[in-house]
Design an enzyme around this catalytic site. Structure first.
Site: not given
Ligand code: NAD
Length: 307
Positions: A54, A98, A121
């Protein structure tokens, strides 16, 4: 081979190019770039490799990227305080924690602590609600479902009036993609059925699908005879079924990945199909980058439209 291969690697790359162009234009005009922070708690090897990818992608696009690594024993209180700091930091437009988190930390509390306007997200309940309402309300479509929709749209597949069947009802794939496909507009207007572990006659539902999206996490679950000839098959499943020596370094073992669909047989029946790996996978990070850019654009009052 009958089916046309839907390559997420190629489509993802095309979108990354678009993001790079827009990022450069915004930088020239406004003097700002999208800022993305990834918070990694502990040292789970899979999480490290996801975060690294990422960050690398964000860097390549010209974003400001911050990798904030925290020890596995960070307290929940300290993690929430850290998130609050990034919520208030104007140079940060996207916050990603995460998952999974260590057991002593409540994931729900952590997701709920992220400012919904920086939740790239799309997991915060506010963004789940926005997605449900659809249209202009949607701020951050969750990354994997958004990637699936892009694969369908950019492959020229008609969704309006199509029978779409989604196998799986998870909060991160099954439910949101089903919700996106029933909305009005481009890449939507479909008639959607969600099937799951308690569904009777799974095969019969799948056989009706013009668009079959499979996110079950069961290797080879969907048999070729369940596929309607000419259907578009999107295989979200990523299952480790063994190991093999790496092509670049034969001393190193790499996982053998298989999808939820019996690809070799299915490709002879389907009209379009995604491979595993190289199908849905590369789209998830691409959409995370797009959401981060969207966040900055929304801050600057620039319309995002469908991009
Ligand atoms: P999950 O385990 O949370 O949900 C799986 C769903 O499938 C459940 O709702 C369950 O009811 C359904 N299911 C399981 N077995 C079934 C069966 N035999 N018949 C009918 N339904 C069944 O999983 P998830 O997080 O949605 O992920 C699904 C798969 O997609 C996994 O393989 C995961 O690794 C993969 N995935 C890939 C990406 C990507 O970026 N490519 C992203 C997320 C998930």
């Amino acid at each position: 081979m009958t089916a046309k291969l839907i390559k997420g690697t190629d489509i993802g790359e095309e979108i990354l190019q678009e993001i790079t162009t827009e990022t450069t234009q915004i930088k020239e005009k406004y003097g700002v770039v999208p800022g993305l922070v990834t918070i990694l708690v502990g040292s789970n090897p899979a999480s490290i490799s996801y975060v690294t990818l990422k960050i690398k992608t964000a860097h390549r696009l010209g974003f400001q990227e911050v990798q904030d690594n925290q020890p596995a024993d960070i307290s929940e209180k300290d993690l929430l305080a850290l998130i609050d700091r990034y919520n208030k930091d104007d140079s940060i437009h996207g916050i990603l924690v995460q998952l999974p988190l260590p057991k002593h930390i409540d994931e729900k509390k952590v997701i709920n602590a992220i400012d919904p306007d920086k939740d790239v997200d799309g997991f915060h309940p506010v963004n789940v609600g926005r997605l449900m309402i659809g249209g202009e309300e949607v701020k951050f479509p969750p990354c994997t479902p958004a990637g699936i929709q892009e694969l369908i749209v950019r492959s020229g597949i008609e969704t309006s009036g199509a029978e779409a069947v989604v196998v799986g009802r998870s909060n991160i794939v099954g439910k949101p993609i089903a919700n996106m496909l029933i909305q009005r507009g481009k890449g939507a207007d479909a008639t959607v059925t969600i099937v799951h572990t308690k569904t009777k006659n799974l095969a019969d539902h799948c056989k009706r699908a013009d668009i079959l999206i499979v996110a079950a996490g069961v290797p080879g679950l969907v048999k070729p005879e369940w596929i309607k000839p000419g259907a578009c098959v999107i295989d979200v499943g990523v299952n480790r079924v063994g190991e093999k020596p790496s092509k670049n370094d034969p001393q190193k073992m790499v996982p053998i990945l298989k999808g939820d669909v019996d690809f070799d047989a299915a490709k002879e029946i389907a009209g379009y199909i995604t491979p595993v790996p190289g199908g849905v996978g590369p789209m998830t990070i691409t959409m995370l980058m797009r959401n981060t850019l969207r966040s900055l654009k929304s801050r600057l009052g620039i319309q995002s439209g469908n991009s």
